[in-house]
Design a protein around this motif. Structure first.
Motif, mmCIF file in Angstrom:
data_model
loop_
_atom_site.group_PDB
_atom_site.id
_atom_site.type_symbol
_atom_site.label_atom_id
_atom_site.label_comp_id
_atom_site.label_asym_id
_atom_site.label_seq_id
_atom_site.Cartn_x
_atom_site.Cartn_y
_atom_site.Cartn_z
ATOM 1 N N GLN A 235 0.755 -1.141 0.032
ATOM 2 C CA GLN A 235 -0.098 0.005 -0.038
ATOM 3 C C GLN A 235 0.872 1.402 -0.049
ATOM 4 N N GLU A 236 1.901 1.240 0.820
ATOM 5 C CA GLU A 236 2.887 2.477 0.588
ATOM 6 C C GLU A 236 3.471 2.733 -0.719
ATOM 7 N N ALA A 237 3.970 1.404 -1.331
ATOM 8 C CA ALA A 237 4.767 1.399 -2.470
ATOM 9 C C ALA A 237 3.665 2.028 -3.420
ATOM 10 N N ILE A 238 2.508 1.618 -3.624
ATOM 11 C CA ILE A 238 1.404 2.048 -4.689
ATOM 12 C C ILE A 238 1.271 3.488 -4.354
ATOM 13 N N ASN A 239 1.155 4.052 -3.347
ATOM 14 C CA ASN A 239 0.910 5.397 -2.991
ATOM 15 C C ASN A 239 1.993 6.439 -3.459
ATOM 16 N N LYS A 240 3.332 5.816 -3.243
ATOM 17 C CA LYS A 240 4.482 6.542 -3.756
ATOM 18 C C LYS A 240 4.488 6.683 -5.221
ATOM 19 N N LEU A 241 4.033 5.653 -5.940
ATOM 20 C CA LEU A 241 4.357 5.424 -7.347
ATOM 21 C C LEU A 241 3.234 6.221 -8.142
ATOM 22 N N GLY A 242 2.139 6.717 -7.209
ATOM 23 C CA GLY A 242 1.136 7.419 -7.884
ATOM 24 C C GLY A 242 0.046 6.537 -8.525
ATOM 25 N N VAL A 243 0.178 5.038 -8.125
ATOM 26 C CA VAL A 243 -0.847 4.182 -8.904
ATOM 27 C C VAL A 243 -2.271 4.245 -8.219
ATOM 28 N N ALA A 255 -12.080 -8.957 -1.044
ATOM 29 C CA ALA A 255 -10.876 -8.665 -1.058
ATOM 30 C C ALA A 255 -9.797 -8.193 -0.122
ATOM 31 N N PHE A 256 -10.224 -9.241 1.261
ATOM 32 C CA PHE A 256 -9.639 -8.925 2.449
ATOM 33 C C PHE A 256 -8.021 -9.413 2.681
ATOM 34 N N LEU A 257 -7.506 -10.074 1.342
ATOM 35 C CA LEU A 257 -6.107 -10.356 1.268
ATOM 36 C C LEU A 257 -5.574 -9.592 0.122
ATOM 37 N N ASP A 258 -6.000 -8.607 -0.242
ATOM 38 C CA ASP A 258 -5.474 -7.618 -1.192
ATOM 39 C C ASP A 258 -4.018 -7.054 -0.758
ATOM 40 N N PRO A 259 -3.073 -7.298 -1.296
ATOM 41 C CA PRO A 259 -1.806 -6.831 -0.964
ATOM 42 C C PRO A 259 -1.612 -5.249 -1.078
ATOM 43 N N PHE A 260 -2.664 -4.601 -1.773
ATOM 44 C CA PHE A 260 -2.319 -3.315 -2.057
ATOM 45 C C PHE A 260 -3.286 -2.505 -0.931
#
Length: 375
Positions: A235-243, A255-260
Motif C-alpha cells: 500500500q505504501e509503495a503504490i501510493n509513492k508511485l502514484g498508482v 478482497a480482504f487479502l489484497d496486498p495493496f
C-alpha cells in the motif's frame, strides 16, 4: 570571311545534319542494344542494327525487354518453389517430432508400466514423496495414492515404504494422502513405513505420521507441525508511485487479502482463526497417527524443525535408520521396487515451464494460500 571559316561556323542545321535524339538508358543503352543484337543473331537475323528502320529497332527492344521480364519472373517462381519446399520440410519435421513425442508418451504411460517386471522375490514397495506437495507438482495426492495402492496390492511387496524428501506443501493434498494411508493401515495386511531422507517437514510429516513407523537419519530435518500464510503489503509503495488501485467486489470482505490494502485488525483476527483451526486439524491427525509415542511437550506442535536425533527423543520418529537398513531387516537384502506412477514427459516439461514462469513472475503456483511447509 573565308570559305573555310564560313564552313566551320555553320550550324548543324546549315550543314544539313540532324540532331541526335536523347537516348533512354533503360531501353536504348549499349547493353540493351548489344542484347538486342545477340537476340537477333540467335534468331537468324542480322546482328547489326544499321540500316534498320526505327520501328524494327523498337520491336527488337520490346522483345528484349519481354525476354528479361520472363527471366525475372522465372527467377521469382523458382525462389517461391524453393521457399515452399523448405516450409514443407519444416512442417514434416514438426509433425515427426509431435508423433514421436506422442508415441513415447503412450508407450511410457500404458505399455511400459504394463510390461514392467515386478521382482518375484520379497521386496519393499516404494512410493516416492519428493519435492513440494501440491496438486500441480509431481508429489500430488492422486499420484501418491495410486502408488500406495499399487504397492499395497502387490503380492511380493513385503511392506509399503513412503520414501520422503519434502518440505511440505498443500494442506488438502497432505490430508488426502494421510487419509488413504490410515485406511490401508487399518486393514492390517502389511506394514507401512515412512523413511525420511534430508527433510520430512510440515505437510510431509503430516503424511509420515499416518505410517506404522517413521525412520530418519540422525541429521534429517523433521517436524515443523504448523501452518503458514505469507504475503506482502504494497500500500505504501503504490501510493509513492502514484498508482490508483481499482477493485470492485460483491461482499465487503471479498478482497480482504489484497496486498495493496492495509490489513485490518478484524481481518487479521479472522484469518488467524482460520490458521488456528487448520493447525488444530494437523495436531489431531498427528496425535491419531503417533498415539502415545509423542512426548508431552508443547514445543512438539510449535512449528519448530528438529534433527532426526532430537525427533527421536520427542517421539516424532521411531528409529534412526536408512532405507537399506529397513530393507535388510524386512526382506533380508537391499531390495525394493518403485511403485510411484511415472510422469508423462510432456506433462513434466509443462510443469517445469509453469513453475519457472511462476518463479520469474514472483507468484505462487499453488491454488491455496495456506501451506503446511517448512519456512
Amino acid at each position: 570571311m573565308s570559305d573555310e571559316q564560313r564552313r566551320d561556323g555553320e550550324s548543324p542545321e546549315m550543314k544539313g545534319e540532324q540532331p541526335e535524339e536523347v537516348k533512354d538508358r533503360w531501353t536504348q543503352g549499349p547493353d540493351v542494344s548489344q542484347h538486342v543484337n545477340d537476340s537477333a543473331v540467335s534468331a537468324g537475323g542480322v546482328g547489326n542494327s544499321v540500316g534498320d528502320d526505327a520501328e524494327t529497332l523498337r520491336e527488337r527492344q520490346r522483345l528484349a525487354q519481354l525476354e528479361m521480364m520472363d527471366r525475372w519472373i522465372g527467377g521469382v517462381l523458382t525462389e517461391q518453389r524453393r521457399t515452399r519446399r523448405w516450409k514443407l520440410f519444416f512442417r514434416l519435421m514438426l509433425l515427426t517430432i509431435v508423433l514421436v513425442s506422442l508415441t513415447t508418451t503412450v508407450y511410457q504411460v500404458w505399455w511400459a508400466e504394463s510390461v514392467a517386471t515386478v521382482p518375484t522375490q520379497p521386496h519393499l514397495g516404494l512410493v516416492e514423496v519428493h519435492g513440494v506437495i501440491a496438486s500441480d507438482a509431481p508429489a500430488n495426492a492422486e499420484r501418491i495414492i495410486r502408488g500406495l495402492n499399487r504397492a499395497w496390492s502387490s503380492d511380493n511387496a513385503a511392506a509399503v515404504v513412503l520414501h520422503i524428501d519434502s518440505p511440505g506443501g498443500s494442506p488438502v493434498q497432505s490430508q488426502r494422502i494421510y487419509a488413504e494411508i490410515m485406511r490401508l493401515r487399518e486393514q492390517g495386511n502389511k506394514p507401512i513405513y515412512a523413511v525420511i531422507e534430508d527433510i520430512g517437514a510440515s505437510g510431509a510429516y503430516y503424511i509420515a505420521s499416518a505410517a506404522d513407523e517413521i525412520m530418519a537419519s540422525p541429521a534429517s530435518l523433521v517436524g515443523s507441525i504448523g501452518v503458514i500464510y505469507a504475503g506482502f503489503g504494497f500500500q505504501e509503495a503504490i501510493n509513492k508511485l502514484g498508482v490508483e488501485r481499482r477493485v470492485v467486489t460483491a461482499g465487503e470482505n471479498k478482497a480482504f487479502l489484497d496486498p495493496f490494502q492495509p490489513l485490518d485488525e478484524n481481518v487479521e483476527e479472522f484469518w488467524q482463526s482460520v490458521l488456528n483451526q487448520t493447525h488444530t486439524q494437523f495436531i489431531n491427525d498427528v496425535r491419531a497417527g503417533r498415539g502415545d509415542r509423542l512426548a508431552d511437550s508443547p514445543e512438539v506442535f510449535s512449528g519448530l524443525v528438529w534433527s532426526g536425533e532430537q525427533a527421536l527423543a520427542l517421539g516424532l520418529v521411531d528409529e534412526l535408520a536408512s532405507l537399506e537398513q529397513l530393507a535388510r531387516a524386512e526382506v533380508g537384502g537391499a531390495r525394493w521396487e518403485d511403485y510411484t506412477p511415472r510422469l508423462d514427459p510432456f506433462e513434466r516439461l509443462t510443469r517445469r515451464f509453469t513453475q519457472a514462469a511462476a518463479e520469474v513472475l514472483g507468484v505462487s503456483s499453488s491454488s491455496s494460500p495456506l501451506r503446511f511447509e517448512s519456512p
